[in-house]
Scaffold this active site. Structure first.
Site, PDB file in Angstrom:
ATOM      1  CG  HIS A 105      -1.731   1.227   1.393  1.00 21.84           C
ATOM      2  ND1 HIS A 105      -2.980   1.389   0.836  1.00 21.84           N
ATOM      3  CD2 HIS A 105      -1.472   2.398   2.046  1.00 21.84           C
ATOM      4  CE1 HIS A 105      -3.448   2.580   1.140  1.00 21.84           C
ATOM      5  NE2 HIS A 105      -2.556   3.207   1.875  1.00 21.84           N
ATOM      6  CD  GLU A 106       2.009   3.446   3.637  1.00 25.00           C
ATOM      7  OE1 GLU A 106       2.233   4.548   3.077  1.00 25.00           O
ATOM      8  OE2 GLU A 106       0.997   3.239   4.341  1.00 25.00           O
TER       9      GLU A 106
END
Length: 236
Positions: A105-106
């Site tokens: 996600h990051e």
């Protein structure tokens, strides 16, 4: 909390906040339970969060972005200002479904930044005003309420607070897009198998729900402030 004239000091406009408060409590509970549950479940491929993040960054030509260990629980984030991806210890070192999901996600945010993703660019532009507004708006609002002759200050405070709410609204597509990218990248690169996708979705959806709750709280508070301002204007 702001209080105005009402039955025994109770401000009836506070009812507007109740649904958002309930949603916030629910969202925080979902994040806590889902992250804890899937942090205990290792992936079959046993890649760690940092391995996933480094592979995906390099795959998209982002070799210059370093990965650091951040302090604190659930402190994972991508820093666009310094071009650094930071992962919490349990995500950086862990090989769980939760660890690889959060790491991907990051990376999604880093890819957004590199590709000039418009909602992210807008969010970064608004951030300074939103950060200022979330802490300063209440000073203008409080003074405007306490000193009716300076009621114009409340209007200024509401406009400043509105910038913070706009930031929360723009954050939603940024977060949902990063989660969508994360799931696609994890699956296409074989970091997770089919049986693990459901768990990854639960982790990322629970995290996204916290942003929905923050937006709902901001909108509810803004609406409440406008109602108080209008009521006080009529009572002058």
């Amino acid at each position: 909390m702001l209080y105005s004239r009402g039955f025994y000091g109770f401000d009836p406009t506070m009812i507007i906040l109740l649904p958002a408060i309930i949603l916030t409590i629910y969202a925080q509970s979902k994040v806590k339970t889902n992250f804890a549950k899937y942090l205990r479940k290792s992936t079959q491929k046993s890649y760690t969060g940092v391995q996933v993040a480094r592979t995906l960054l390099d795959q998209h030509g982002l070799h210059n972005i370093p990965i650091e260990i951040s302090k604190g629980h659930l402190s994972d984030h991508y820093d666009p200002g310094n071009g650094i991806l930071r992962l919490s210890p349990e995500v950086y070192q862990g090989n769980s479904i939760a660890s690889v999901s959060v790491a991907a996600h990051e990376v999604g945010h880093a890819i957004q930044h590199a590709n000039g993703y418009i909602p992210l660019s807008l969010r970064n532009m608004i951030f300074p005003l939103a950060s200022f507004g979330s802490s300063t708006a209440w000073i203008f609002i409080a003074v405007g309420l306490m000193i009716p002759s300076l009621g114009g200050l409340m209007d200024i405070g509401i406009w400043i607070f509105g910038a913070a709410v706009a930031f929360q609204i723009i954050t939603l597509p940024v977060e949902f897009n990063a989660s969508s990218r994360a799931l696609q990248l994890l699956d296409s690169n074989g970091f997770i198998v089919e049986d693990e996708i459901k768990g990854a979705k639960k982790v990322l959806n629970a995290a996204a729900l916290t942003y929905v709750a923050a937006m709902a709280s901001g909108i509810a508070q803004l609406l409440r402030l406008i109602l108080i301002r209008n009521r006080n204007s009529r009572e002058k």
